[in-house]
Design an enzyme around this catalytic site. Structure first.
Site, PDB file in Angstrom:
ATOM      1  N   ARG A 121       0.808  -1.217   0.000  1.00  0.00           N
ATOM      2  CA  ARG A 121       0.000   0.000   0.000  1.00  0.00           C
ATOM      3  C   ARG A 121       0.840   1.265   0.000  1.00  0.00           C
ATOM      4  O   ARG A 121       0.313   2.360  -0.211  1.00  0.00           O
ATOM      5  CB  ARG A 121      -0.928   0.000   1.207  1.00  0.00           C
ATOM      6  CG  ARG A 121      -1.776  -1.255   1.295  1.00  0.00           C
ATOM      7  CD  ARG A 121      -2.437  -1.404   2.640  1.00  0.00           C
ATOM      8  NE  ARG A 121      -2.950  -2.754   2.852  1.00  0.00           N
ATOM      9  CZ  ARG A 121      -2.222  -3.778   3.264  1.00  0.00           C
ATOM     10  NH1 ARG A 121      -0.950  -3.598   3.533  1.00  0.00           N
ATOM     11  NH2 ARG A 121      -2.772  -4.977   3.398  1.00  0.00           N
ATOM     12  N   LYS A 128     -14.770   0.171  -3.253  1.00  0.00           N
ATOM     13  CA  LYS A 128     -15.001   0.156  -1.811  1.00  0.00           C
ATOM     14  C   LYS A 128     -14.282   1.302  -1.106  1.00  0.00           C
ATOM     15  O   LYS A 128     -14.862   1.987  -0.271  1.00  0.00           O
ATOM     16  CB  LYS A 128     -14.575  -1.207  -1.249  1.00  0.00           C
ATOM     17  CG  LYS A 128     -14.989  -1.434   0.182  1.00  0.00           C
ATOM     18  CD  LYS A 128     -13.932  -0.965   1.134  1.00  0.00           C
ATOM     19  CE  LYS A 128     -14.369  -1.148   2.565  1.00  0.00           C
ATOM     20  NZ  LYS A 128     -13.340  -0.628   3.480  1.00  0.00           N
ATOM     21  N   ASP A 179     -17.818  -4.160   1.873  1.00  0.00           N
ATOM     22  CA  ASP A 179     -16.591  -4.904   2.144  1.00  0.00           C
ATOM     23  C   ASP A 179     -16.972  -6.363   2.404  1.00  0.00           C
ATOM     24  O   ASP A 179     -18.104  -6.773   2.153  1.00  0.00           O
ATOM     25  CB  ASP A 179     -15.885  -4.300   3.354  1.00  0.00           C
ATOM     26  CG  ASP A 179     -16.621  -4.644   4.627  1.00  0.00           C
ATOM     27  OD1 ASP A 179     -17.846  -4.500   4.647  1.00  0.00           O
ATOM     28  OD2 ASP A 179     -15.989  -5.081   5.599  1.00  0.00           O
TER      29      ASP A 179
END
Length: 263
Positions: free
Chosen positions: A160, A202, A221
DNA sequence: AACCAGGTTGACG
DNA sequence: CGTCAACATGGT
């Protein structure tokens, strides 16, 4: 730490459920029910006693807004009662309010949330603020845009890190204009956010719901998929509004049911 | 030791 | 359009 200031609370409000329901990641509760944490770069201590909020910060107006105390949750909760599952969720956690978090903070927080668990999300965000924020506040896009995937390694954010960096670069450059997105219709706002690498449907819906206070945003989710499959095989009812608030109740409710092991 | 965690991406049919 | 492994890291 002194809780010298006070704010009257509407009936039914729950500070604990509001701060522990998974919409924010920077609040910690101690053994006395005192929450310490941050809203953006503003640090505070909060504690609920019946219908009163005790706080360490004199700017009670800010917290009244942050905790969304002026919206019509009691009316919404009543309307949710027409659905059996939602009625149970409201009974369990109808005191939740959707916080008015800052758009940039919510966006980054939910980029970090992807394929991750809540304790680790909290840890990464804590390191993000500790290493790159001023006074442990949430670092700006401009600040993070000056970093690199390597220098973000201290976050231990895994894959990430490059998403965080991409978000910082695009927001700092203005390619993604958060102020503009706030005024766009939901589908266009989502499309604008998804220019950022690591932002899919999402995460975009989470950013819109929690960061832009778009209460019709509806993040789905793994937990919400469970809810939809199990309780709404015919589809989620159209009349439910605001859907984002219902989503938050259902999310917290199903996680509770799961932790009870049965249902 | 596998499997999972508030998903997204890129590849492949 | 739908499916699927890979993706870092840390906890069961």
């Amino acid at each position: 730490m002194q809780l010298s200031y006070r704010l009257p609370l509407p009936a039914g409000f729950s500070l604990r459920d509001t701060l522990n329901c998974g919409q924010c990641f920077r609040w910690k509760e101690d053994s006395d029910g005192v929450f310490s944490g941050f809203a953006g770069s503003r640090k505070a201590f909060l504690q609920q006693t019946e219908d009163l909020l005790l706080l360490s910060d004199p700017d009670v107006g800010f917290w009244q807004s942050y905790l969304d105390l002026d919206e019509e949750y009691p009316t919404w909760n009543d309307s949710f009662g027409a659905d059996e599952t939602l009625r149970a969720a409201v009974q369990f956690c109808g005191g939740i309010r959707i916080l008015r978090q800052e758009p940039w903070e919510a966006l980054v927080s939910f980029i970090i949330s992807a394929n991750n668990n809540i304790p680790r999300i909290q840890g990464i965000i804590q390191r993000l603020c500790g290493y790159f924020g001023e006074e442990e506040g949430f670092p700006s896009a401009e600040r993070l845009a000056g970093e690199s995937v390597e220098s973000l390694g201290v976050l231990r954010a895994g894959f990430r890190a490059r998403y965080i960096l991409d978000a910082a670069e695009k927001v700092a450059s203005g390619q993604v204009d958060l102020g503009e997105i706030a005024a766009l219709p939901l589908p266009e706002a989502e499309a604008a956010l998804r220019q950022i690498n690591g932002v899919g449907p999402k995460v975009a819906q989470c950013a819109l719901l929690y960061g832009f206070h778009r209460l019709e945003a509806f993040p789905v989710d793994t937990w919400m998929k469970k809810v939809l499959f199990r309780y709404y095989p015919e589809g989620f009812p159209d009349w439910v509004s605001p859907r984002g608030v219902a989503q938050q109740y259902l999310f917290h409710y199903i996680r509770h049911l799961d932790s009870q092991k049965e249902g």
